[in-house]
Design a protein around this motif. Sequence first.
Motif, PDB file in Angstrom:
ATOM      1  N   SER A 188      11.892 -16.461 -36.432  1.00 52.11           N
ATOM      2  CA  SER A 188      13.329 -16.409 -36.189  1.00 52.11           C
ATOM      3  C   SER A 188      13.931 -15.059 -36.556  1.00 52.11           C
ATOM      4  CB  SER A 188      14.037 -17.513 -36.987  1.00 52.11           C
ATOM      5  OG  SER A 188      13.720 -18.787 -36.479  1.00 52.11           O
ATOM      6  N   THR A 189      13.328 -14.348 -37.501  1.00 50.51           N
ATOM      7  CA  THR A 189      13.887 -13.076 -37.947  1.00 50.51           C
ATOM      8  C   THR A 189      14.094 -12.113 -36.783  1.00 50.51           C
ATOM      9  OG1 THR A 189      12.781 -13.311 -40.084  1.00 50.51           O
ATOM     10  CG2 THR A 189      13.594 -11.118 -39.510  1.00 50.51           C
ATOM     11  N   LEU A 190      13.088 -11.938 -35.962  1.00 50.76           N
ATOM     12  CA  LEU A 190      13.156 -10.967 -34.878  1.00 50.76           C
ATOM     13  C   LEU A 190      13.637 -11.554 -33.568  1.00 50.76           C
ATOM     14  CD1 LEU A 190       9.842  -8.959 -35.438  1.00 50.76           C
ATOM     15  CD2 LEU A 190      12.130  -8.405 -36.246  1.00 50.76           C
ATOM     16  N   TYR A 191      13.487 -12.867 -33.376  1.00 56.77           N
ATOM     17  CA  TYR A 191      13.725 -13.433 -32.048  1.00 56.77           C
ATOM     18  C   TYR A 191      14.925 -14.369 -31.959  1.00 56.77           C
ATOM     19  CZ  TYR A 191       9.119 -11.556 -31.026  1.00 56.77           C
ATOM     20  OH  TYR A 191       8.052 -10.713 -30.859  1.00 56.77           O
ATOM     21  N   GLY A 192      15.502 -14.782 -33.081  1.00 55.66           N
ATOM     22  CA  GLY A 192      16.683 -15.627 -33.006  1.00 55.66           C
ATOM     23  C   GLY A 192      16.587 -16.849 -33.893  1.00 55.66           C
ATOM     24  N   SER A 193      17.711 -17.228 -34.477  1.00 56.26           N
ATOM     25  CA  SER A 193      17.724 -18.392 -35.362  1.00 56.26           C
ATOM     26  C   SER A 193      17.414 -19.651 -34.576  1.00 56.26           C
ATOM     27  CB  SER A 193      19.095 -18.535 -36.026  1.00 56.26           C
ATOM     28  OG  SER A 193      20.090 -18.800 -35.060  1.00 56.26           O
ATOM     29  N   GLY A 194      16.825 -20.608 -35.240  1.00 53.74           N
ATOM     30  CA  GLY A 194      16.579 -21.891 -34.606  1.00 53.74           C
ATOM     31  C   GLY A 194      15.204 -22.096 -34.037  1.00 53.74           C
ATOM     32  N   ALA A 195      14.287 -21.167 -34.285  1.00 47.05           N
ATOM     33  CA  ALA A 195      12.920 -21.346 -33.790  1.00 47.05           C
ATOM     34  C   ALA A 195      12.175 -22.298 -34.722  1.00 47.05           C
ATOM     35  CB  ALA A 195      12.212 -20.007 -33.698  1.00 47.05           C
ATOM     36  N   LEU A 196      12.591 -23.569 -34.727  1.00 48.66           N
ATOM     37  CA  LEU A 196      12.000 -24.539 -35.638  1.00 48.66           C
ATOM     38  C   LEU A 196      10.514 -24.731 -35.367  1.00 48.66           C
ATOM     39  CD1 LEU A 196      15.090 -25.109 -35.905  1.00 48.66           C
ATOM     40  CD2 LEU A 196      14.477 -27.485 -36.327  1.00 48.66           C
ATOM     41  N   VAL A 197      10.147 -24.722 -34.098  1.00 49.43           N
ATOM     42  CA  VAL A 197       8.741 -24.906 -33.720  1.00 49.43           C
ATOM     43  C   VAL A 197       8.039 -23.560 -33.581  1.00 49.43           C
ATOM     44  CG1 VAL A 197       7.176 -25.876 -31.989  1.00 49.43           C
ATOM     45  CG2 VAL A 197       9.289 -27.081 -32.581  1.00 49.43           C
ATOM     46  N   GLY A 198       8.749 -22.563 -33.041  1.00 51.11           N
ATOM     47  CA  GLY A 198       8.141 -21.253 -32.873  1.00 51.11           C
ATOM     48  C   GLY A 198       8.689 -20.524 -31.667  1.00 51.11           C
ATOM     49  N   ILE A 199       7.945 -19.513 -31.235  1.00 50.82           N
ATOM     50  CA  ILE A 199       8.349 -18.630 -30.146  1.00 50.82           C
ATOM     51  C   ILE A 199       7.254 -18.602 -29.093  1.00 50.82           C
ATOM     52  CG2 ILE A 199       9.143 -16.305 -29.553  1.00 50.82           C
ATOM     53  CD1 ILE A 199      10.862 -17.551 -31.694  1.00 50.82           C
ATOM     54  N   ILE A 200       7.654 -18.550 -27.826  1.00 52.45           N
ATOM     55  CA  ILE A 200       6.715 -18.301 -26.733  1.00 52.45           C
ATOM     56  C   ILE A 200       7.215 -17.078 -25.980  1.00 52.45           C
ATOM     57  CG2 ILE A 200       5.610 -19.165 -24.647  1.00 52.45           C
ATOM     58  CD1 ILE A 200       6.006 -21.980 -25.691  1.00 52.45           C
TER      59      ILE A 200
END
Length: 430
Positions: free
Chosen positions: A81-93
């Motif tokens: 979430s730090t670099l890509y946006g708040s709320g990535a509870l599961v993660g980033i794709i």
Amino acid sequence: MSGWKRRQAICLMKFLASMCPAPSVCLARRSTYAESAGDEGRIIVNVDGVGKFYESYRMGGFFSDPELFKRVEVLRGPASSTLYGSGALVGIINFTTKDAADYLADGQKGVLKLKSSYDSNSSGGLASSILALRLSENAERLLAGDYRDIGNYTSGDGTEIETEAKAPSGLAKGTFRFSDNNKQILRVSYQHWTSPSDDQHYAQVSTTPTFGSVDRKVTDKTAILAYDNPASGNDWVNIKAQFSYSDTTNEQSGASGVGSTLFDDSTYGYKTYQFSAQNTFAHSGDAWENHLTFGLQAARQTRSVESATAFGFHPQGTDRQIGIFAQNEFIWNEKLTIIPGIRIDTQMLTPDTGCVGADQVSATGVSPKLAAHYKFNENFAVFGSYAHTERLPTLDEVFSDDFAGAANNYTFGLKKERSDNFEVGASTSA
């Protein structure tokens, strides 16, 4: 891409293919439900750094064709979430589209690649073409076009699943290098995907027959202007900046369901303008090196609906967000790595005039993290991390008036969702 990330990407693509009844890449399921009403952002999805989001009743949240991508990166957990946006509870794709440089060898001016495939189960086919051109030593261009034609497929128990659809898609990308020995890069790209499909299951995230069928035309557009300046030889400058436009629309008509405005002819849409910029400072000593990255992201998203009947379960409005972040990576003696980071996001949700009695809502989300990794030798290491993130609510979760059972009742609007993640472990290699 490492072997581990490559295996992650392959598994993800297989997972996406198994999820999607239509020939698109669809992210639609929550981890805790067999079927959900929509994808509401617990997984952040990016295409070339552009956040993609779509929420509509019992549909997927992301639409594109796998042939347009060269890499898929999966970052699990809320630490991203730090670099890509708040709320990535599961993660980033993170999806990365193809470049002309992926096909052009040294000295080549142009490459044309043609590909076709056939699927016997659904009697479907794919026609794909890629044209990569080197216009000069400073400029490259890529043009890619795909066309999928797929029919109904038969599941393992012999059930015919309705997935008949035709889906053309395309990608145009230009890359221009200049200054500092051509290290600075300007990229311009446009991606277009559409799928006019008749008699599709209304519930796209499962094959629930209760909801009947519908004719749908989903169109997704993404335009990007990006700038990179690594400033070789200058430890104070490594800039990345990007402006983008995303437009996803769903036109549906001829639904077989009756008794609800849910099945009326309508057009749902999301239009999003985004800007992001970040810079990395690099410092090093005899036995250490440090990389400090900080930046900001801003987005304005408009949710719209066109229908002959007014209804409250798909409220229109505008979501404005601004986020600032900082992350530091300290490496000592190539053994100890410490990564602290923090992100602060502010949000302003403004309802459309159709949301009678609803007021503007604001929220703030804070996402700190701390991670450490210590390598004893080439074969053994230990690691640990803590990450907290706060998912800000969507327009649908705040202003939809259907869930309360009474029109124009907005007192149930959801608050931000919090997540804490702790991790401790060890790794070994032969």
